[in-house]
Design a protein around this motif. Structure first.
Motif, PDB file in Angstrom:
ATOM      1  N   UNK A 189     -25.010 -24.002  87.946  1.00 56.51           N
ATOM      2  CA  UNK A 189     -24.981 -24.870  86.774  1.00 56.51           C
ATOM      3  C   UNK A 189     -26.419 -25.269  86.469  1.00 56.51           C
ATOM      4  N   UNK A 211     -17.920 -43.564  78.452  1.00 60.85           N
ATOM      5  CA  UNK A 211     -19.217 -43.959  79.000  1.00 60.85           C
ATOM      6  C   UNK A 211     -19.635 -45.304  78.384  1.00 60.85           C
ATOM      7  N   UNK A 241     -29.816 -40.276  86.916  1.00 62.22           N
ATOM      8  CA  UNK A 241     -29.742 -39.464  85.697  1.00 62.22           C
ATOM      9  C   UNK A 241     -28.508 -38.557  85.709  1.00 62.22           C
ATOM     10  N   UNK A 242     -28.001 -38.241  86.887  1.00 60.08           N
ATOM     11  CA  UNK A 242     -26.864 -37.326  86.957  1.00 60.08           C
ATOM     12  C   UNK A 242     -25.541 -38.046  87.209  1.00 60.08           C
ATOM     13  N   UNK A 243     -25.467 -39.304  86.778  1.00 58.69           N
ATOM     14  CA  UNK A 243     -24.205 -40.037  86.887  1.00 58.69           C
ATOM     15  C   UNK A 243     -23.870 -40.695  85.552  1.00 58.69           C
ATOM     16  N   UNK A 244     -22.586 -40.710  85.223  1.00 61.08           N
ATOM     17  CA  UNK A 244     -22.109 -41.526  84.116  1.00 61.08           C
ATOM     18  C   UNK A 244     -22.072 -42.954  84.636  1.00 61.08           C
ATOM     19  N   UNK A 245     -22.773 -43.883  83.992  1.00 58.15           N
ATOM     20  CA  UNK A 245     -22.886 -45.228  84.556  1.00 58.15           C
ATOM     21  C   UNK A 245     -21.565 -45.996  84.509  1.00 58.15           C
ATOM     22  N   UNK A 290     -25.995 -30.110  81.120  1.00 53.34           N
ATOM     23  CA  UNK A 290     -25.692 -29.047  82.081  1.00 53.34           C
ATOM     24  C   UNK A 290     -24.829 -27.946  81.480  1.00 53.34           C
ATOM     25  N   UNK A 291     -25.032 -26.770  81.983  1.00 51.52           N
ATOM     26  CA  UNK A 291     -24.144 -25.659  81.656  1.00 51.52           C
ATOM     27  C   UNK A 291     -24.451 -24.497  82.573  1.00 51.52           C
ATOM     28  N   UNK A 292     -23.439 -23.726  82.934  1.00 52.83           N
ATOM     29  CA  UNK A 292     -23.717 -22.472  83.635  1.00 52.83           C
ATOM     30  C   UNK A 292     -24.219 -21.396  82.673  1.00 52.83           C
ATOM     31  N   UNK A 294     -21.985 -36.722  86.301  1.00 53.82           N
ATOM     32  CA  UNK A 294     -22.350 -36.363  84.925  1.00 53.82           C
ATOM     33  C   UNK A 294     -21.719 -35.037  84.504  1.00 53.82           C
ATOM     34  N   UNK A 295     -21.527 -34.125  85.458  1.00 51.69           N
ATOM     35  CA  UNK A 295     -20.937 -32.828  85.102  1.00 51.69           C
ATOM     36  C   UNK A 295     -19.437 -32.817  85.409  1.00 51.69           C
ATOM     37  N   UNK A 345     -18.019 -24.672  80.860  1.00 55.53           N
ATOM     38  CA  UNK A 345     -18.128 -26.125  80.785  1.00 55.53           C
ATOM     39  C   UNK A 345     -19.585 -26.552  80.586  1.00 55.53           C
ATOM     40  N   UNK A 346     -19.819 -27.221  79.480  1.00 55.94           N
ATOM     41  CA  UNK A 346     -21.166 -27.674  79.134  1.00 55.94           C
ATOM     42  C   UNK A 346     -21.088 -29.187  78.920  1.00 55.94           C
ATOM     43  N   UNK A 347     -22.051 -29.914  79.464  1.00 57.89           N
ATOM     44  CA  UNK A 347     -21.931 -31.382  79.465  1.00 57.89           C
ATOM     45  C   UNK A 347     -23.240 -32.073  79.111  1.00 57.89           C
ATOM     46  N   UNK A 348     -23.121 -33.318  78.700  1.00 55.58           N
ATOM     47  CA  UNK A 348     -24.293 -34.189  78.568  1.00 55.58           C
ATOM     48  C   UNK A 348     -23.896 -35.560  79.086  1.00 55.58           C
ATOM     49  N   UNK A 349     -24.890 -36.327  79.496  1.00 53.39           N
ATOM     50  CA  UNK A 349     -24.637 -37.710  79.911  1.00 53.39           C
ATOM     51  C   UNK A 349     -25.896 -38.532  79.701  1.00 53.39           C
ATOM     52  N   UNK A 372     -19.834 -29.726  72.286  1.00 55.02           N
ATOM     53  CA  UNK A 372     -20.369 -28.734  73.225  1.00 55.02           C
ATOM     54  C   UNK A 372     -19.246 -27.805  73.642  1.00 55.02           C
ATOM     55  N   UNK A 388     -28.975 -36.271  80.951  1.00 53.36           N
ATOM     56  CA  UNK A 388     -28.720 -35.072  81.760  1.00 53.36           C
ATOM     57  C   UNK A 388     -27.859 -34.122  80.932  1.00 53.36           C
ATOM     58  N   UNK A 434     -17.476 -35.153  83.124  1.00 56.01           N
ATOM     59  CA  UNK A 434     -17.808 -35.126  81.692  1.00 56.01           C
ATOM     60  C   UNK A 434     -16.535 -35.199  80.841  1.00 56.01           C
TER      61      UNK A 434
END
Lengths: 418, 418
Positions: free
Chosen positions: A205, B229, B265-269, A279-281, B221-222, A251-255, A246, A277, B225
């Motif tokens: 990812x 949030x 940065x890689x967590x949904x708060x 993410x995507x593969x 975060x991934x 699976x593509x994500x943002x946060x 997205x 953040x 998703x």
């Protein structure tokens, strides 16, 4: 960058079950089982050496000594801080090699209490499973291979990497594959990460991480009312991001994960920082999302500068990329994956394929065969202070044996790079 | 609460220029001028006693001793922490009195270096002007009144208040007017605040301040998703607030001033906190804005719970009012204002009327005549660590003399409460 080819997959998938190799692995596994107490002791020792992001030096020093004591060749700390050492194979030196890694760093900041607490068959401590069990296992494997005089076709490059976790941003493995002296010789890469042998990570990812500092003139909440506010620009950017569509496959994500700014309730702030953040593969989906997000930031800044007065100053945005983990994959049909899955299944671990963000992201993104698997007796609560790993003798040695067998099998495949 | 009336304004505006009072003030002013060195020394001493919000105790103890040494009656620290003491007038005890105040607290947090640095005629230190110059001046005035044996018709209640700045939320003056033993006797109130004698604050800018904690389940975060949030809800609320129209007359404002939340940065708060300030001199406009803002928060929470998955938990909002300063005003034609302006003008300070948020907010909101004025030799950079005040002899004594003359004039007006 070298172009790697895998030669004669069919022949190889036969060869790794050849009696000679199976016998070699069996002898090494017997040696491993007899080394249980020492491996557990070393796991505790290593866990209690703090290794926060960018603070892996003490563990690295331990590994330099350990690799030398175990007779590895070319033992060194590279420019990024990785510890490397080679166990010679039977193929000529300087040829293709198989890299076996575990990561030195933990997610835990400096000052975290890393004292190991043993409760029956469980070791409790931050970082004990992620990835100290991989580190201790790697040393156990080298001792076992030496004791059993096991040979492999290819050189095995053992690597204790730095910077796998969050802020490290894969700096260790990135160096290994882009700048180190081994970068053109690594034909296959296996990251042993965590204590779960029942998964094979063959999809990386990718992630892009940004810190956006929205800046503005700031001022008194009442006296300066009507001027631009970086808080409003930040809010507009987050809102636009959360209105973005997205792809769900892959699976593509943002946060929007972290935000901070402002000095007092009665002041218009001059700086608001936001961390995002993505993410995507799928590298293309990730690139598109990154471009869209950066455009959103510009749109939000422009909208705020239009909406309110810029008499005493304008809103700006400082965009800093704080993370860049490339996406990638190794096909489920690739001999590295097929071989590893078969060995793990033979050891009682029916494995599942997973997508994750690990040291394998870098080789996968470069088209180099790579997987990430776990080893040891299982565990949980990684990245929390309640982290634990199971050291019940049968489970622990069973897991480590499966990893050792994967190493031997993969190092006996016919690899080539050119 | 008592209903105050002001009796025979025309007669009074004549009476304050009556020769007897002018003579009294003149003698006291001469005594004040001779006390210059001591006032400056005491200003330095007081500035160097830290008085952060909710940490005014050491300065309060100093004032208890000082008030007693100066022969004030009924010297006490009240339940909120204000120090009070009475200088008797010639009207019968227990009747209407005039309250003269300065505030003990500074905006500066515990640990701030409050050492005074003198450069020529300038004293530099956090809090030296706001409002230590008012505190030192008040003690100088009492000494001068005593030395000159100056009498006033009404009792003067001298008050060193707590909690004027930000988080204190006017707690000291609020107690004085709503709970103290003097609450039904105060006919007029003057807050001496800051070192600028050329302004009269006769309009109280009201403010409502909120801390909103947007809460949610949080997650990876991934992996998580698609869940709600709290960051998105916060952003939506800020955006809606900044799309709100407010009256420009009287000037009504809002500001999203402080924001914080998120762990990585890689967590949904799971929690984002936002602080918002709203102000207006018009109580109705302020109430309408407050209601609209609270509705906006609810709308943003509902919108986020609709937009994304609530499978593992919903977004909520904890609304905490962290500040409530009522609006109000004292008419420019009120004898308190007219008298004070005439005295200040006579002393060379042509004053301007201003709207601000000071200790006078509370009496103004209750319909009790009140103003806030400055005293001393001028200064600047209040609320910053570069704060300074001017102690050049003529300017400093000139400013303090004008304040003393206002006190005497106002305490000789004919006040009544019932």
């Amino acid at each position: 960058m070298a172009f790697r080819t895998f030669i004669a997959a069919l022949a190889l998938s036969a060869s790794f079950t050849a009696p000679a190799f199976a016998q070699d692995a069996a002898a090494a596994k017997t040696a491993l089982a007899g080394d249980y107490d020492r491996i557990v002791a070393e796991l505790i020792t290593l866990t209690e050496i703090p290794a926060p992001p960018f603070g892996e030096q003490a563990r690295a020093a331990y590994f330099v000594k350990a690799f030398k004591d175990l007779g590895l060749a070319e033992v060194a700390i590279d420019a990024e801080g990785n510890v490397t050492g080679i166990r010679r194979g039977t193929v000529s030196a300087g040829g293709p090699l198989v890299a076996i890694s575990a990561h030195l760093d933990t997610v835990f900041p400096k000052g975290t209490d890393v004292k190991v607490r043993r409760e029956g068959n469980t070791l409790n401590a931050p970082g004990v499973g992620d990835d100290t069990v991989g580190l201790a296992g790697m040393l156990g494997w080298i001792r076992a291979l030496n004791a059993a005089k096991t040979t492999t076709k290819h050189d095995i490059l053992f690597v204790a990497t730095v910077g796998e976790e969050g802020p490290g941003d894969l700096r260790g493995v990135r160096h290994l594959f882009t700048k180190s002296g081994y970068k053109d010789r690594i034909a296959a890469f296996i990251s042993f990460d965590g204590s779960d042998p029942s998964r094979i990570v063959n999809q990386a990812v990718g992630s892009k991480r940004y810190n956006i500092a929205f800046t503005g003139p700031g001022g008194h909440s009442y006296g300066a009312f009507g001027i631009v506010n970086p808080m409003a620009a930040m809010a507009d950017a987050v809102k636009r991001l959360y209105e973005t569509d997205v792809p769900s496959t892959p699976r593509t994500s943002f946060a929007a994960g972290v935000v901070s700014g402002g000095t007092s309730v009665n002041s218009i702030p001059d700086r608001i920082e936001l961390q995002v953040d993505m993410r995507s593969p799928d590298p293309k989906a990730l690139d598109r999302l990154e471009k869209r997000f950066l455009a959103i930031v510009d749109e939000a800044v422009a909208a705020e500068n239009y909406a309110r007065s810029t008499n005493v100053g304008e809103i700006g945005a400082e965009k800093t990329r704080i993370g860049d983990r490339p996406a990638g994959a190794t096909a489920e049909s690739h001999p590295l994956v097929v071989t590893s899955q078969r060995v793990l299944t033979d050891h009682g671990f029916p494995t599942q394929f997973q997508a994750s963000s690990t040291d394998s992201n870098i080789p996968m993104s470069l088209g180099i065969p790579a997987i990430t698997i776990g080893t040891g007796g299982g565990g949980g609560r990684a990245h929390s202070v309640d982290e634990y790993t199971n050291i019940e003798r049968n489970a622990f040695i069973g897991g480590l044996s499966s990893g050792l067998a994967v190493v031997v099998a993969v190092a006996n495949l016919d690899w080539a790079v050119k």
